[in-house]
Scaffold this active site. Sequence first.
Site, PDB file in Angstrom:
ATOM      1  N   ASP A  19      33.606  51.461  36.750  1.00  0.00           N
ATOM      2  CA  ASP A  19      33.617  50.532  37.646  1.00  0.00           C
ATOM      3  C   ASP A  19      33.457  50.920  39.569  1.00  0.00           C
ATOM      4  O   ASP A  19      33.632  51.728  39.633  1.00  0.00           O
ATOM      5  CB  ASP A  19      35.875  50.462  37.742  1.00  0.00           C
ATOM      6  CG  ASP A  19      35.746  49.539  38.634  1.00  0.00           C
ATOM      7  OD1 ASP A  19      35.304  48.787  39.496  1.00  0.00           O
ATOM      8  OD2 ASP A  19      37.502  48.851  38.035  1.00  0.00           O
TER       9      ASP A  19
ATOM     10  N   ASP B 193      32.448  45.806  41.301  1.00  0.00           N
ATOM     11  CA  ASP B 193      33.679  45.524  42.000  1.00  0.00           C
ATOM     12  C   ASP B 193      33.181  44.528  43.139  1.00  0.00           C
ATOM     13  O   ASP B 193      31.763  45.174  43.889  1.00  0.00           O
ATOM     14  CB  ASP B 193      34.218  46.929  42.826  1.00  0.00           C
ATOM     15  CG  ASP B 193      35.462  46.078  44.080  1.00  0.00           C
ATOM     16  OD1 ASP B 193      36.514  45.205  42.458  1.00  0.00           O
ATOM     17  OD2 ASP B 193      35.870  46.543  44.830  1.00  0.00           O
TER      18      ASP B 193
ATOM     19  N   HIS C 196      44.550  43.790  37.073  1.00  0.00           N
ATOM     20  CA  HIS C 196      45.310  44.544  37.456  1.00  0.00           C
ATOM     21  C   HIS C 196      45.500  44.748  38.702  1.00  0.00           C
ATOM     22  O   HIS C 196      46.170  45.225  39.997  1.00  0.00           O
ATOM     23  CB  HIS C 196      44.939  46.128  37.493  1.00  0.00           C
ATOM     24  CG  HIS C 196      43.528  46.050  39.024  1.00  0.00           C
ATOM     25  ND1 HIS C 196      42.293  45.189  38.234  1.00  0.00           N
ATOM     26  CD2 HIS C 196      42.918  46.678  39.369  1.00  0.00           C
ATOM     27  CE1 HIS C 196      41.428  45.250  38.994  1.00  0.00           C
ATOM     28  NE2 HIS C 196      41.740  46.160  39.772  1.00  0.00           N
ATOM     29  N   ASP C 197      45.022  43.547  39.587  1.00  0.00           N
ATOM     30  CA  ASP C 197      44.887  42.235  40.609  1.00  0.00           C
ATOM     31  C   ASP C 197      46.526  40.761  40.946  1.00  0.00           C
ATOM     32  O   ASP C 197      46.591  40.804  41.933  1.00  0.00           O
ATOM     33  CB  ASP C 197      43.488  42.018  41.680  1.00  0.00           C
ATOM     34  CG  ASP C 197      42.623  43.048  41.899  1.00  0.00           C
ATOM     35  OD1 ASP C 197      42.957  44.078  41.523  1.00  0.00           O
ATOM     36  OD2 ASP C 197      41.470  43.147  41.062  1.00  0.00           O
TER      37      ASP C 197
ATOM     38  N   GLU D 268      32.281  41.096  39.310  1.00  0.00           N
ATOM     39  CA  GLU D 268      33.749  40.438  40.186  1.00  0.00           C
ATOM     40  C   GLU D 268      32.849  39.965  41.169  1.00  0.00           C
ATOM     41  O   GLU D 268      32.782  40.159  42.229  1.00  0.00           O
ATOM     42  CB  GLU D 268      34.355  41.797  40.322  1.00  0.00           C
ATOM     43  CG  GLU D 268      36.271  40.690  41.342  1.00  0.00           C
ATOM     44  CD  GLU D 268      36.218  41.587  42.021  1.00  0.00           C
ATOM     45  OE1 GLU D 268      37.658  40.993  41.349  1.00  0.00           O
ATOM     46  OE2 GLU D 268      35.983  42.472  42.056  1.00  0.00           O
TER      47      GLU D 268
HETATM   48  O1  ISL Z   1      37.673  37.418  46.540  1.00  0.00           O
HETATM   49  C1  ISL Z   1      39.047  37.661  46.783  1.00  0.00           C
HETATM   50  C2  ISL Z   1      39.289  36.584  47.812  1.00  0.00           C
HETATM   51  O2  ISL Z   1      38.511  35.620  48.453  1.00  0.00           O
HETATM   52  C3  ISL Z   1      39.800  38.241  46.802  1.00  0.00           C
HETATM   53  O3  ISL Z   1      40.564  37.975  44.864  1.00  0.00           O
HETATM   54  C4  ISL Z   1      39.023  39.731  45.770  1.00  0.00           C
HETATM   55  O4  ISL Z   1      37.870  39.600  44.611  1.00  0.00           O
HETATM   56  C5  ISL Z   1      39.879  40.537  45.648  1.00  0.00           C
HETATM   57  O5  ISL Z   1      40.041  40.989  45.136  1.00  0.00           O
HETATM   58  C6  ISL Z   1      38.495  42.040  45.257  1.00  0.00           C
HETATM   59  O6  ISL Z   1      39.337  42.843  44.311  1.00  0.00           O
HETATM   60  C7  ISL Z   1      39.056  44.148  43.751  1.00  0.00           C
HETATM   61  O7  ISL Z   1      38.264  45.278  44.907  1.00  0.00           O
HETATM   62  C8  ISL Z   1      39.405  45.865  45.869  1.00  0.00           C
HETATM   63  C9  ISL Z   1      40.111  46.027  45.288  1.00  0.00           C
HETATM   64  O8  ISL Z   1      41.629  46.310  45.964  1.00  0.00           O
HETATM   65  C10 ISL Z   1      40.766  45.729  44.173  1.00  0.00           C
HETATM   66  O9  ISL Z   1      41.832  46.603  43.307  1.00  0.00           O
HETATM   67  C11 ISL Z   1      39.602  45.558  43.304  1.00  0.00           C
HETATM   68  O10 ISL Z   1      39.585  45.134  41.839  1.00  0.00           O
HETATM   69  C12 ISL Z   1      38.940  46.318  46.933  1.00  0.00           C
HETATM   70  O11 ISL Z   1      38.091  46.993  46.139  1.00  0.00           O
END
Ligand code: ISL
Length: 516
Positions: A101, A203, A339-340, A271
């Site tokens: 990642d 990410d 995980h989010d 992502e």
């Molecule tokens: O885009 C978003 C809101 O419009 C969010 O959902 C975002 O894309 C997401 O939170 C990103 O997540 C990733 O990066 C974060 C981390 O905390 C997450 O765990 C990870 O999956 C910051 O690095």
Amino acid sequence: MTENTANWWKGGIIYQIYPRSFQDTTGDGVGDLAGIARRLPYVASLGVDAVWISPFFTSPMKDFGYDVSDYRGIDPIFGSMEDFDRLIERAHELGLKVMIDLVMSHSSDRHPWFAESRASRDNPKASWYVWSDPKPDGTPPNNWLSIFGGSAWQWDARREQYYLHNFLTSQPDLNFHNREVQDALLEMTEFWLQKGVDGFRLDTVNFYFHDAQLRDNPPLLPADRKADTAPAVNPYNHQSHKYDKSQPENLAFLERFNTLLKRYGAVSVGEIGDSERALELLEEYTGAPQGMESKRVDMSYVFDFLSGHDLTAQRIADVFAQLQKIAPNSWPCWALSNHDVMRHVTRWNLPEQAAKAYCTVLICLRGSVCLYQGEELGLPEAELQFEELRDPYGIEFWPEFKGRDGCRTPMVWDMGVNGGFSTSQPWLPVPHVHLQRAVVGQEADAQSVLHHYRWAIGLRREHSALRLGQMSDITANGPLLSFRRHDDAQTLHIRANLSDEEAGGLEPWQVQIIEG
Ligand code: ISL
């Protein structure tokens, strides 16, 4: 075993491991790389093609590893570089590809690059991050918001300037407009390629660039706000993110990045967090005419099935109709949990039969798939007290949004202490109800959710049409979803009843797959 073909990822199934919560071998209550290596035979037994391991790099852990202070180091809590080398070797022996990642959009504020950048306005790394003078009244340069709450700008007394952070204040955004930053990140990527990794999960891939003129984001009227990628209580949804992310300059960087990856035969899944332009970006990033490969990102990880919207037959049909219209040449990667977000069994209140039905449907969709550890056990979201929270996002928006700890509790392997995860108190508790869903119990029960996942994954491996075939005739009729998957070798007719009542001759939650 994964076939050793260059396009293993296309239509492949990736198993996401959250290292803090997979397997602890040192007895400190936090999972580690040696623990992952120990459990890899289980992962391979599922029949998946690859693992994606969430960040294990050196980090102050303010965002549990998504704040990196040394991109080439292993955080001691997770082990050593030797542990990583052993992990990758073991995975390859088992026929599993390894994806790591990369969190490139921002670093930790403890990264030496940031320490140097913030030291003065004229040091060699002064413009490696996004710095700006305040407005004449001292307020931040524009209205951009951090996803984790508050302004996206943090004041720095030394430079007497603000710096940009899309996430925590301790996650300053790197300035991708600076070519030296790009070069440094590409060198870091090559370091991991030389270690033998097979690919990267990128990410926040659409956050790399910001508008160089720092223009204000326009407001969004309540009717236009979508809570697809951030919870509804987050004012981040009140803006159109026209200028703080998803900028056109990113395309050229992604081409540089991809050129490097292809020298090593590696792949990427990006992502894309963008409620307004997700499908357009999907096409821009992964679009490739038939028979060609994408020049930018191989797969896009999309949020369509990760939001709170019920996943009805109609919604699935609508998403694919939109995809066909806006991103016909793209390659999506679908996920129901990660995980989010709240685990989908709880998010959609699914009984066990429904969890199985959604698994089968997911496996039958065109695209690649990411499964999240524990979803194959049908784990529900863990209910935590405020005192048990670790995630700053949840602490900020509690209780309307409870954060991400509920989906990050440890994997449950057996009925023993802490579900076999750790011999001492885990960093997040193991809920009692999870123990009844532990791996050992489900292995012994032929009707378990675990066996169903294994069967469905096997089905995809055995049918080229499910992996790579076209998808057509997608229709929704009440709770009934039907579509076809076909290639030169075979045609599959899929019909799913996504309800708890009999419909169209199908039992509740029955999915029928007919070849011919
Ligand atoms: O885009 C978003 C809101 O419009 C969010 O959902 C975002 O894309 C997401 O939170 C990103 O997540 C990733 O990066 C974060 C981390 O905390 C997450 O765990 C990870 O999956 C910051 O690095």
